[in-house]
Write an enzyme that holds these catalytic residues in place. Structure first.
Site, PDB file in Angstrom:
ATOM      1  N   GLU A 174      -8.469 -10.126   3.073  1.00  0.00           N
ATOM      2  CA  GLU A 174      -7.770  -8.947   3.575  1.00  0.00           C
ATOM      3  C   GLU A 174      -8.535  -7.653   3.298  1.00  0.00           C
ATOM      4  O   GLU A 174      -7.984  -6.551   3.389  1.00  0.00           O
ATOM      5  CB  GLU A 174      -6.377  -8.879   2.954  1.00  0.00           C
ATOM      6  N   HIS A 250      -0.150  -6.744  -0.334  1.00  0.00           N
ATOM      7  CA  HIS A 250      -1.529  -6.491  -0.736  1.00  0.00           C
ATOM      8  C   HIS A 250      -1.543  -5.865  -2.124  1.00  0.00           C
ATOM      9  O   HIS A 250      -0.582  -5.185  -2.520  1.00  0.00           O
ATOM     10  CB  HIS A 250      -2.233  -5.515   0.227  1.00  0.00           C
ATOM     11  N   CYS A 369      -3.828   2.776   2.866  1.00  0.00           N
ATOM     12  CA  CYS A 369      -4.061   1.804   3.936  1.00  0.00           C
ATOM     13  C   CYS A 369      -4.939   2.381   5.038  1.00  0.00           C
ATOM     14  O   CYS A 369      -5.621   1.654   5.745  1.00  0.00           O
ATOM     15  CB  CYS A 369      -2.732   1.364   4.557  1.00  0.00           C
TER      16      CYS A 369
END
Length: 446
Positions: A174, A250, A369
């Site tokens: 990720e 995450h 993000c």
């Protein structure tokens, strides 16, 4: 030689929408099918980029992906004109269609893992695009992400680009959302922290049971090998399975680091003490600040709701640190009180700056993000495509571009409109010219 940490923020695309595609991401699911505002989202992102540039930070821009992904819909068997492909996919395979319209590439923390040149064996900056295999809508991104990164960091003397890891959950990766780097300053060798959710080849190891663990230990180890990182420059840490099951999809939703500061929730990691001991041992005698937020001060629920840890910690030109936080942190009483107290505790973090990024927050991503961190020397920064760096002129050009091409409201039904596809392609074609990227999109190459 001077070293910079450059934040490359993802530019929100013209088809920004809320499809609620990400199981395990509470904010994404809660806002599914709401009306989005692509123009506002893009402008919020640009304002944040410009504000950081005005603070004296080096700020970059990464172009969005093309959506809807017509090439993938054709690969999945939809034929005919683009309009026919859109109509048939929306009518006969709605969830597949929505996935191929995802706006998720705006979260550039998932674009890649980056290792700066002081850490790598060959002295170059290494990039590996994330394969994002856990979610179909995100697995569409790596190829174009790689194209955009190569167009941004094109000089092979300074930059090394790797193909994303195999498209299989055993190597689920990720990107920087599960990676952070600690260092004394950006120009010296650092300690790279890889956070994983599960072991791919050993089902007996702890793992979440409600929501998926998207990052594997094996993926982390592969990237460290590709980037030429030594054992002494890497720490592998497992995310707490219980906290993944609480919606922490995450690591950057529960922990963030910058230089010699690691800011984390007490429930963030599985074996916290042994991980911190390893970090201390490998970091050496240099000052190191572990800032642990107790559950009694901020619950995991409030941390996820406000994205307290999905903030950016930046080092300002005066060498103090600031937190770049979403306004949701200011609006939550417990989180706001914690942040007010944090800046008085004698850590390097001296101030908090709040930004409105609600269009992103509603889709499940905060300030952290939206950016990919790339530490660069002066020579490396000079080798970056200059049209991907934020300045007054580029800010004006990009805002004019957004005003020209973006809609101020978008519904799920709009995504099947072939006119939107034409508008989006015209916008992206012009953007690649503004940013001197060349032909990075499939529609340009075909």
């Amino acid at each position: 030689m001077k070293q910079y940490e450059v934040n490359f923020d993802g530019l929100v695309g013209p088809t920004h929408n809320y499809a609620g595609l990400s199981f395990g991401n509470v904010a994404s699911l809660n806002n599914a099918n709401a009306v989005s505002n692509p123009k506002e989202a893009a402008k919020q992102g640009l304002l944040k980029m410009k504000a950081l540039a005005d603070m004296g930070m080096q700020q970059g821009i990464l172009a969005p992906q093309e959506r809807p992904d017509i090439a993938m819909l054709r690969r999945l068997g939809f034929t005919g004109s683009d309009a026919t492909v859109l109509e048939n996919a929306a009518k006969n395979a709605k969830q597949v269609f929505l996935a191929c319209c995802s706006a998720s590439s705006m979260w550039t923390a998932n674009a890649a893992t980056v290792s700066p040149s002081p850490d790598t064996a060959d002295g170059r900056v290494h990039f590996t695009p994330a394969n994002l295999t856990n979610k179909f809508h995100r697995s569409l991104e790596p190829r174009v992400t790689g194209n955009i990164l190569k167009a941004t960091f094109a000089n092979e003397k300074y930059f090394a680009h790797h193909t994303h890891l195999p498209d299989n959950d055993h190597f689920g990766d990720e990107g920087a959302a599960n990676h952070t780097r600690l260092c004394t300053d950006y120009g010296h060798a650092g300690l790279e922290l890889f956070v994983y959710g599960r072991h791919a080849f050993d089902a007996s190891k702890p793992a979440p049971t409600r929501y998926p663990a998207r990052q594997t230990l094996e993926a982390c180890q592969a990237i460290a090998r590709l980037h030429g990182l030594s054992d002494e420059s890497v720490v592998y840490m497992q995310q707490n399975p219980d906290v993944i099951d609480q919606g922490v999809f995450h690591n950057d939703v529960i922990s963030v680091g910058n230089q010699n500061v690691l800011f984390y929730h007490e429930q963030a990691f599985l074996n916290t003490q042994s991980s911190l001991d390893e970090i201390r041992q490998k970091f050496g005698e240099h000052p190191l600040h572990f800032i642990e937020v107790k559950t009694s001060a901020v619950s995991v629920e409030d941390a996820v709701k406000t994205y307290l840890f999905n903030t950016q910690i930046i080092t300002l030109p005066d060498n103090t640190m600031a937190i770049i936080a979403p306004t949701e942190c200011e609006e939550n009483p417990a989180v706001h009180q914690y942040l007010q107290e944090l800046v008085t505790l004698g850590t390097p973090i001296k101030e908090v700056k709040y930004f409105d990024v609600k269009q992103s927050m509603r889709n499940g991503g905060g300030p952290a993000c939206l950016r990919l961190r790339v530490a660069l020397t002066e020579h490396e920064l000079d080798a970056v495509n200059p049209y991907t760096l934020m300045n007054d002129d580029q800010f004006k050009r990009l805002n004019t571009w957004v005003d020209k091409h973006y809609r101020d409201a978008l519904t799920e039904n709009d995504l099947r409109d072939p006119q939107l596809l034409m508008e989006s392609r015209a916008a992206l074609d012009e953007l690649t010219q503004l940013m001197k990227l060349g032909s990075v999109y499939p529609f340009q190459q075909d």
